[in-house]
Design a protein around this motif. Structure first.
Motif, mmCIF file in Angstrom:
data_model
loop_
_atom_site.group_PDB
_atom_site.id
_atom_site.type_symbol
_atom_site.label_atom_id
_atom_site.label_comp_id
_atom_site.label_asym_id
_atom_site.label_seq_id
_atom_site.Cartn_x
_atom_site.Cartn_y
_atom_site.Cartn_z
ATOM 1 N N LYS A 168 0.676 -1.290 -0.054
ATOM 2 C CA LYS A 168 0.059 0.049 0.169
ATOM 3 C C LYS A 168 0.946 1.264 -0.112
ATOM 4 O O LYS A 168 0.382 2.378 -0.467
ATOM 5 C CB LYS A 168 -0.786 0.045 1.340
ATOM 6 C CG LYS A 168 -1.907 -0.951 1.182
ATOM 7 C CD LYS A 168 -2.955 -0.766 2.253
ATOM 8 C CE LYS A 168 -4.020 -1.725 2.265
ATOM 9 N NZ LYS A 168 -4.194 -2.189 3.694
ATOM 10 N N ALA A 169 2.178 1.194 0.283
ATOM 11 C CA ALA A 169 3.217 2.325 0.662
ATOM 12 C C ALA A 169 4.046 2.261 -0.685
ATOM 13 O O ALA A 169 5.014 3.201 -0.866
ATOM 14 C CB ALA A 169 4.015 2.177 1.830
ATOM 15 N N GLY A 170 3.754 1.542 -1.525
ATOM 16 C CA GLY A 170 4.638 1.477 -2.906
ATOM 17 C C GLY A 170 5.819 0.880 -2.703
ATOM 18 O O GLY A 170 6.767 1.245 -3.334
ATOM 19 N N ILE A 171 6.216 0.028 -1.965
ATOM 20 C CA ILE A 171 7.169 -0.535 -1.329
ATOM 21 C C ILE A 171 7.270 -2.231 -1.357
ATOM 22 O O ILE A 171 6.271 -2.819 -0.979
ATOM 23 C CB ILE A 171 7.676 -0.342 -0.041
ATOM 24 C CG1 ILE A 171 7.954 1.494 -0.021
ATOM 25 C CG2 ILE A 171 8.585 -0.967 0.774
ATOM 26 C CD1 ILE A 171 8.148 2.146 1.318
ATOM 27 N N ASN A 172 8.205 -2.632 -1.983
ATOM 28 C CA ASN A 172 8.348 -4.069 -2.011
ATOM 29 C C ASN A 172 9.220 -4.485 -0.843
ATOM 30 O O ASN A 172 10.402 -4.250 -0.443
ATOM 31 C CB ASN A 172 9.077 -4.328 -3.429
ATOM 32 C CG ASN A 172 9.093 -6.098 -3.620
ATOM 33 O OD1 ASN A 172 8.639 -6.822 -2.834
ATOM 34 N ND2 ASN A 172 9.917 -6.293 -4.646
ATOM 35 N N ALA A 230 8.730 6.497 6.322
ATOM 36 C CA ALA A 230 7.714 6.985 7.422
ATOM 37 C C ALA A 230 6.650 7.449 6.763
ATOM 38 O O ALA A 230 5.599 7.488 7.214
ATOM 39 C CB ALA A 230 8.629 8.013 8.553
ATOM 40 N N MET A 231 6.870 8.584 5.894
ATOM 41 C CA MET A 231 5.822 9.457 5.354
ATOM 42 C C MET A 231 4.878 8.346 4.416
ATOM 43 O O MET A 231 3.546 8.406 4.677
ATOM 44 C CB MET A 231 6.054 10.338 4.364
ATOM 45 C CG MET A 231 5.231 11.416 3.611
ATOM 46 S SD MET A 231 5.932 12.339 2.418
ATOM 47 C CE MET A 231 6.154 10.919 1.261
ATOM 48 N N ARG A 232 5.293 7.453 3.733
ATOM 49 C CA ARG A 232 4.604 6.528 2.977
ATOM 50 C C ARG A 232 3.917 5.720 3.898
ATOM 51 O O ARG A 232 2.697 5.255 3.549
ATOM 52 C CB ARG A 232 5.509 5.596 2.046
ATOM 53 C CG ARG A 232 5.946 6.514 0.677
ATOM 54 C CD ARG A 232 6.437 5.630 -0.320
ATOM 55 N NE ARG A 232 7.242 6.030 -1.052
ATOM 56 C CZ ARG A 232 7.939 5.422 -2.116
ATOM 57 N NH1 ARG A 232 7.330 4.003 -2.443
ATOM 58 N NH2 ARG A 232 8.701 5.912 -2.871
ATOM 59 N N LEU A 233 4.241 5.047 4.789
ATOM 60 C CA LEU A 233 3.491 4.099 5.717
ATOM 61 C C LEU A 233 2.467 4.902 6.422
ATOM 62 O O LEU A 233 1.395 4.519 6.554
ATOM 63 C CB LEU A 233 4.617 3.456 6.938
ATOM 64 C CG LEU A 233 5.377 2.358 6.732
ATOM 65 C CD1 LEU A 233 6.026 1.947 7.927
ATOM 66 C CD2 LEU A 233 4.368 1.323 6.171
ATOM 67 N N ASN A 234 2.718 6.022 6.743
ATOM 68 C CA ASN A 234 1.800 6.913 7.522
ATOM 69 C C ASN A 234 0.565 7.203 6.374
ATOM 70 O O ASN A 234 -0.671 6.957 6.797
ATOM 71 C CB ASN A 234 2.463 8.395 8.003
ATOM 72 C CG ASN A 234 1.337 9.213 8.636
ATOM 73 O OD1 ASN A 234 0.621 8.762 9.750
ATOM 74 N ND2 ASN A 234 1.144 10.541 8.405
ATOM 75 N N ASN A 235 0.696 7.543 5.342
ATOM 76 C CA ASN A 235 -0.216 7.848 4.425
ATOM 77 C C ASN A 235 -0.936 6.211 4.014
ATOM 78 O O ASN A 235 -2.204 6.343 4.097
ATOM 79 C CB ASN A 235 0.252 7.996 2.964
ATOM 80 C CG ASN A 235 0.859 9.506 3.217
ATOM 81 O OD1 ASN A 235 0.543 10.097 4.159
ATOM 82 N ND2 ASN A 235 1.837 9.746 2.073
ATOM 83 N N ALA A 236 -0.319 5.260 4.254
ATOM 84 C CA ALA A 236 -0.911 4.089 3.787
ATOM 85 C C ALA A 236 -1.720 3.515 4.961
ATOM 86 O O ALA A 236 -2.982 3.022 4.675
ATOM 87 C CB ALA A 236 0.383 2.761 3.444
ATOM 88 N N LEU A 237 -1.511 3.963 6.222
ATOM 89 C CA LEU A 237 -2.188 3.669 7.436
ATOM 90 C C LEU A 237 -3.641 4.499 7.177
ATOM 91 O O LEU A 237 -4.256 3.862 8.071
ATOM 92 C CB LEU A 237 -1.506 3.541 8.479
ATOM 93 C CG LEU A 237 -0.612 2.406 8.536
ATOM 94 C CD1 LEU A 237 0.450 2.625 9.661
ATOM 95 C CD2 LEU A 237 -1.217 1.103 9.094
ATOM 96 N N ASN A 238 -3.410 5.493 6.952
ATOM 97 C CA ASN A 238 -4.491 6.594 6.961
ATOM 98 C C ASN A 238 -5.311 6.441 5.698
ATOM 99 O O ASN A 238 -6.085 7.480 5.630
ATOM 100 C CB ASN A 238 -3.876 7.967 7.401
ATOM 101 C CG ASN A 238 -3.549 7.892 8.873
ATOM 102 O OD1 ASN A 238 -3.988 7.453 9.663
ATOM 103 N ND2 ASN A 238 -2.121 8.236 9.031
ATOM 104 N N LYS A 239 -5.170 5.543 4.753
ATOM 105 C CA LYS A 239 -6.013 5.621 3.628
ATOM 106 C C LYS A 239 -7.286 5.463 3.841
ATOM 107 O O LYS A 239 -7.846 4.318 4.695
ATOM 108 C CB LYS A 239 -5.427 4.702 2.747
ATOM 109 C CG LYS A 239 -4.586 5.282 1.437
ATOM 110 C CD LYS A 239 -3.920 4.162 0.689
ATOM 111 C CE LYS A 239 -3.063 4.849 -0.414
ATOM 112 N NZ LYS A 239 -2.293 3.627 -1.035
#
Ligand code: TMP
Ligand code: ASP
Length: 239
Positions: A168-172, A230-239
Protein backbone atom coordinates in the motif's frame (compact mmCIF):
# COMPACT_ATOMS: atom_id res chain seq x y z
CA UNK A 1 5.91 5.11 34.16
CA UNK A 2 9.35 6.14 35.41
CA UNK A 3 12.55 5.53 33.46
CA UNK A 4 15.11 3.74 35.65
CA UNK A 5 18.57 2.27 35.02
CA UNK A 6 20.08 1.47 31.63
CA UNK A 7 19.77 -2.29 31.10
CA UNK A 8 21.55 -2.54 27.78
CA UNK A 9 23.06 -0.30 25.14
CA UNK A 10 22.78 -1.81 21.68
CA UNK A 11 24.13 -0.51 18.39
CA UNK A 12 20.97 1.39 17.56
CA UNK A 13 18.93 1.43 20.78
CA UNK A 14 19.16 1.92 24.54
CA UNK A 15 17.01 -0.27 26.78
CA UNK A 16 15.97 1.07 30.21
CA UNK A 17 14.20 -0.52 33.15
CA UNK A 18 11.05 1.16 34.40
CA UNK A 19 9.26 1.17 37.75
CA UNK A 20 7.19 -1.77 36.48
CA UNK A 21 8.95 -5.15 36.20
CA UNK A 22 6.69 -5.85 33.22
CA UNK A 23 7.76 -2.88 31.14
CA UNK A 24 10.96 -1.61 29.52
CA UNK A 25 11.67 1.63 27.74
CA UNK A 26 13.41 1.64 24.37
CA UNK A 27 15.21 4.75 23.16
CA UNK A 28 16.27 4.77 19.51
CA UNK A 29 19.67 6.21 18.54
CA UNK A 30 20.89 8.04 15.47
CA UNK A 31 23.92 5.71 15.38
CA UNK A 32 24.27 3.28 12.53
CA UNK A 33 26.71 0.40 12.32
CA UNK A 34 27.25 -2.28 9.72
CA UNK A 35 29.46 -5.30 9.34
CA UNK A 36 29.73 -5.69 13.11
CA UNK A 37 30.98 -2.21 13.95
CA UNK A 38 33.52 -1.93 11.12
CA UNK A 39 31.42 0.79 9.56
CA UNK A 40 29.87 3.44 11.79
CA UNK A 41 28.06 6.71 11.32
CA UNK A 42 25.44 8.96 12.78
CA UNK A 43 22.39 9.46 10.63
CA UNK A 44 20.55 12.61 11.54
CA UNK A 45 16.86 12.07 12.35
CA UNK A 46 17.15 8.24 12.27
CA UNK A 47 16.06 7.77 15.90
CA UNK A 48 12.91 9.78 15.33
CA UNK A 49 12.09 8.10 12.02
CA UNK A 50 12.76 4.57 13.35
CA UNK A 51 10.65 5.27 16.41
CA UNK A 52 7.82 6.52 14.19
CA UNK A 53 8.14 3.63 11.71
CA UNK A 54 8.39 0.92 14.38
CA UNK A 55 5.44 2.45 16.22
CA UNK A 56 3.30 2.32 13.07
CA UNK A 57 4.37 -1.19 12.05
CA UNK A 58 4.13 -2.81 15.50
CA UNK A 59 0.83 -1.00 16.18
CA UNK A 60 -0.51 -2.38 12.89
CA UNK A 61 0.64 -5.90 13.81
CA UNK A 62 -0.95 -5.60 17.29
CA UNK A 63 -4.20 -4.47 15.64
CA UNK A 64 -4.05 -7.52 13.39
CA UNK A 65 -3.71 -10.05 16.19
CA UNK A 66 0.08 -10.46 16.36
CA UNK A 67 1.38 -10.39 19.92
CA UNK A 68 4.18 -7.79 19.89
CA UNK A 69 6.08 -6.17 22.75
CA UNK A 70 4.97 -2.67 21.71
CA UNK A 71 2.75 -0.85 24.21
CA UNK A 72 2.95 2.85 23.31
CA UNK A 73 5.13 5.59 21.94
CA UNK A 74 6.32 7.81 24.79
CA UNK A 75 8.00 10.62 22.88
CA UNK A 76 9.65 11.23 19.51
CA UNK A 77 12.46 8.75 20.14
CA UNK A 78 11.16 6.29 22.70
CA UNK A 79 8.65 3.53 23.22
CA UNK A 80 7.20 1.67 26.18
CA UNK A 81 7.38 -2.08 25.59
CA UNK A 82 6.64 -5.32 27.42
CA UNK A 83 9.59 -6.92 29.18
CA UNK A 84 10.09 -10.44 27.82
CA UNK A 85 12.56 -13.26 28.13
CA UNK A 86 14.53 -12.98 24.92
CA UNK A 87 15.00 -16.01 22.65
CA UNK A 88 18.59 -15.65 21.33
CA UNK A 89 17.93 -16.19 17.63
CA UNK A 90 17.26 -13.94 14.67
CA UNK A 91 14.67 -15.04 12.15
CA UNK A 92 15.25 -13.63 8.68
CA UNK A 93 12.31 -13.79 6.31
CA UNK A 94 13.07 -13.40 2.61
CA UNK A 95 10.58 -12.74 -0.20
CA UNK A 96 13.28 -11.73 -2.68
CA UNK A 97 16.89 -12.97 -2.75
CA UNK A 98 19.31 -10.24 -1.64
CA UNK A 99 22.22 -9.54 0.66
CA UNK A 100 23.97 -12.44 2.35
CA UNK A 101 21.82 -15.10 0.69
CA UNK A 102 22.59 -13.78 -2.79
CA UNK A 103 26.28 -13.69 -1.96
CA UNK A 104 26.53 -17.05 -0.18
CA UNK A 105 24.65 -19.00 -2.84
CA UNK A 106 25.71 -17.03 -5.92
CA UNK A 107 22.16 -16.02 -6.85
CA UNK A 108 21.47 -12.65 -8.48
CA UNK A 109 19.98 -10.05 -6.13
CA UNK A 110 16.34 -9.48 -7.03
CA UNK A 111 15.61 -13.12 -7.88
CA UNK A 112 12.11 -13.97 -6.66
CA UNK A 113 11.86 -17.51 -5.26
CA UNK A 114 8.62 -19.48 -5.38
CA UNK A 115 8.62 -19.99 -1.64
CA UNK A 116 9.18 -17.73 1.35
CA UNK A 117 12.63 -18.36 2.83
CA UNK A 118 13.29 -18.45 6.58
CA UNK A 119 16.85 -18.24 7.93
CA UNK A 120 17.72 -18.83 11.56
CA UNK A 121 20.80 -17.12 13.04
CA UNK A 122 22.27 -17.43 16.50
CA UNK A 123 22.46 -14.07 18.27
CA UNK A 124 26.13 -13.60 18.98
CA UNK A 125 28.19 -10.53 18.12
CA UNK A 126 31.42 -12.46 18.83
CA UNK A 127 30.51 -15.17 16.32
CA UNK A 128 28.94 -12.74 13.83
CA UNK A 129 25.35 -14.07 14.23
CA UNK A 130 26.08 -17.37 12.41
CA UNK A 131 23.43 -19.07 10.32
CA UNK A 132 22.14 -22.15 12.14
CA UNK A 133 19.36 -24.65 11.52
CA UNK A 134 16.55 -26.07 13.65
CA UNK A 135 18.65 -28.99 14.85
CA UNK A 136 21.37 -26.64 16.07
CA UNK A 137 18.78 -24.52 17.89
CA UNK A 138 17.37 -27.61 19.61
CA UNK A 139 20.87 -28.91 20.47
CA UNK A 140 21.78 -25.51 21.94
CA UNK A 141 18.66 -25.66 24.13
CA UNK A 142 17.27 -22.48 22.57
CA UNK A 143 13.89 -23.90 21.54
CA UNK A 144 12.11 -27.20 20.97
CA UNK A 145 11.01 -28.29 17.48
CA UNK A 146 7.43 -27.37 18.45
CA UNK A 147 8.50 -23.92 19.57
CA UNK A 148 10.44 -23.43 16.33
CA UNK A 149 7.34 -24.39 14.36
CA UNK A 150 5.39 -21.71 16.23
CA UNK A 151 8.16 -19.17 15.55
CA UNK A 152 8.08 -19.89 11.80
CA UNK A 153 4.29 -19.83 11.68
CA UNK A 154 4.18 -16.47 13.46
CA UNK A 155 6.97 -15.11 11.23
CA UNK A 156 5.01 -16.16 8.14
CA UNK A 157 1.89 -14.40 9.43
CA UNK A 158 3.92 -11.26 10.18
CA UNK A 159 5.35 -11.43 6.67
CA UNK A 160 1.92 -11.67 5.04
CA UNK A 161 0.67 -8.65 6.99
CA UNK A 162 3.79 -6.59 6.30
CA UNK A 163 3.90 -7.37 2.58
CA UNK A 164 0.31 -6.11 2.38
CA UNK A 165 1.05 -2.94 4.35
CA UNK A 166 4.21 -2.08 2.41
CA UNK A 167 2.48 -2.76 -0.92
CA UNK A 168 0.00 0.00 0.00
CA UNK A 169 3.02 2.25 0.50
CA UNK A 170 4.45 1.39 -2.94
CA UNK A 171 7.24 -0.61 -1.32
CA UNK A 172 8.40 -4.15 -2.00
CA UNK A 173 9.27 -5.91 1.27
CA UNK A 174 12.35 -7.85 0.17
CA UNK A 175 13.42 -9.27 3.54
CA UNK A 176 13.52 -8.51 7.26
CA UNK A 177 14.97 -9.69 10.55
CA UNK A 178 12.93 -10.27 13.70
CA UNK A 179 13.50 -11.56 17.20
CA UNK A 180 11.10 -13.06 19.71
CA UNK A 181 10.71 -13.43 23.43
CA UNK A 182 8.45 -15.18 25.90
CA UNK A 183 6.00 -13.22 28.04
CA UNK A 184 5.18 -13.89 31.70
CA UNK A 185 2.69 -16.63 30.76
CA UNK A 186 5.17 -18.23 28.35
CA UNK A 187 3.44 -16.77 25.29
CA UNK A 188 5.47 -15.97 22.16
CA UNK A 189 5.99 -12.22 21.69
CA UNK A 190 7.53 -10.39 18.73
CA UNK A 191 10.16 -8.38 20.61
CA UNK A 192 12.04 -6.29 18.06
CA UNK A 193 11.97 -3.10 16.08
CA UNK A 194 10.76 -3.22 12.48
CA UNK A 195 12.54 -0.38 10.73
CA UNK A 196 14.65 0.29 7.62
CA UNK A 197 17.62 -0.79 9.78
CA UNK A 198 16.26 -4.33 9.87
CA UNK A 199 14.28 -4.64 6.61
CA UNK A 200 15.09 -4.36 2.92
CA UNK A 201 12.54 -2.07 1.35
CA UNK A 202 12.61 -1.44 -2.40
CA UNK A 203 10.55 1.20 -4.15
CA UNK A 204 8.05 -0.69 -6.33
CA UNK A 205 8.50 1.64 -9.32
CA UNK A 206 12.25 2.20 -9.43
CA UNK A 207 13.59 -0.73 -7.39
CA UNK A 208 15.66 1.78 -5.37
CA UNK A 209 16.48 0.67 -1.82
CA UNK A 210 14.81 2.78 0.90
CA UNK A 211 16.66 1.11 3.78
CA UNK A 212 19.97 0.65 5.55
CA UNK A 213 21.61 -0.77 2.42
CA UNK A 214 21.95 2.90 1.39
CA UNK A 215 24.35 3.24 4.33
CA UNK A 216 25.98 -0.21 4.04
CA UNK A 217 26.68 0.35 0.33
CA UNK A 218 27.45 4.10 0.41
CA UNK A 219 24.50 4.97 -1.81
CA UNK A 220 23.77 8.35 -0.18
CA UNK A 221 20.42 9.90 0.78
CA UNK A 222 20.09 7.61 3.81
CA UNK A 223 18.19 10.07 5.95
CA UNK A 224 15.84 10.91 3.08
CA UNK A 225 15.07 7.21 2.53
CA UNK A 226 14.04 6.71 6.19
CA UNK A 227 11.90 9.86 6.04
CA UNK A 228 10.27 8.63 2.83
CA UNK A 229 9.37 5.27 4.41
CA UNK A 230 7.85 7.00 7.46
CA UNK A 231 5.78 9.31 5.28
CA UNK A 232 4.55 6.56 2.96
CA UNK A 233 3.62 4.25 5.85
CA UNK A 234 1.72 7.05 7.51
CA UNK A 235 -0.24 7.63 4.30
CA UNK A 236 -0.83 3.91 3.77
CA UNK A 237 -2.22 3.47 7.29
CA UNK A 238 -4.46 6.51 7.00
CA UNK A 239 -5.91 5.62 3.60
P1 TMP B 1 21.39 -10.30 5.20
O1 TMP B 1 21.08 -10.33 3.74
O2 TMP B 1 22.61 -9.53 5.54
O3 TMP B 1 21.38 -11.67 5.80
O4 TMP B 1 20.19 -9.51 5.90
C1 TMP B 1 18.85 -9.93 5.77
C2 TMP B 1 17.94 -8.91 6.43
O5 TMP B 1 18.12 -8.90 7.83
C3 TMP B 1 18.17 -7.48 6.00
O6 TMP B 1 16.91 -6.85 5.86
C4 TMP B 1 18.94 -6.83 7.11
C5 TMP B 1 18.51 -7.62 8.31
N1 TMP B 1 19.59 -7.79 9.30
C6 TMP B 1 19.50 -7.19 10.54
O7 TMP B 1 18.54 -6.52 10.84
N2 TMP B 1 20.51 -7.39 11.42
C7 TMP B 1 21.61 -8.13 11.15
O8 TMP B 1 22.48 -8.29 11.98
C8 TMP B 1 21.69 -8.73 9.84
C9 TMP B 1 22.88 -9.54 9.45
C10 TMP B 1 20.66 -8.54 8.98
N1 ASP C 1 24.92 -7.00 12.04
C1 ASP C 1 25.16 -5.69 11.48
C2 ASP C 1 26.08 -4.89 12.41
O1 ASP C 1 26.90 -5.39 13.04
C3 ASP C 1 23.88 -4.96 11.36
C4 ASP C 1 23.46 -4.78 9.94
O2 ASP C 1 24.24 -4.87 8.99
O3 ASP C 1 22.29 -4.48 9.82
O4 ASP C 1 26.03 -3.72 12.50
Amino acid sequence: MKQLELLHEGKSKMIYATDSAERIMIRFKNDATAFYNIKRATIENKAKMNCAISTMVLGYLNDNGVNTHFVERLDEESQLCKAVKHIPVEVIVRNVVAGSMAKRLGIAEGTVPENTIFDLCLRSDELGDPLINDHHAVALGIASYEELAEIYETSARINTLLVELYAKAGINLVDFKIEFGRGSRGELVLADELTPDTCRLWDVESGEPLDKDRFRRDMGRVREAYEEVAMRLNNALNK
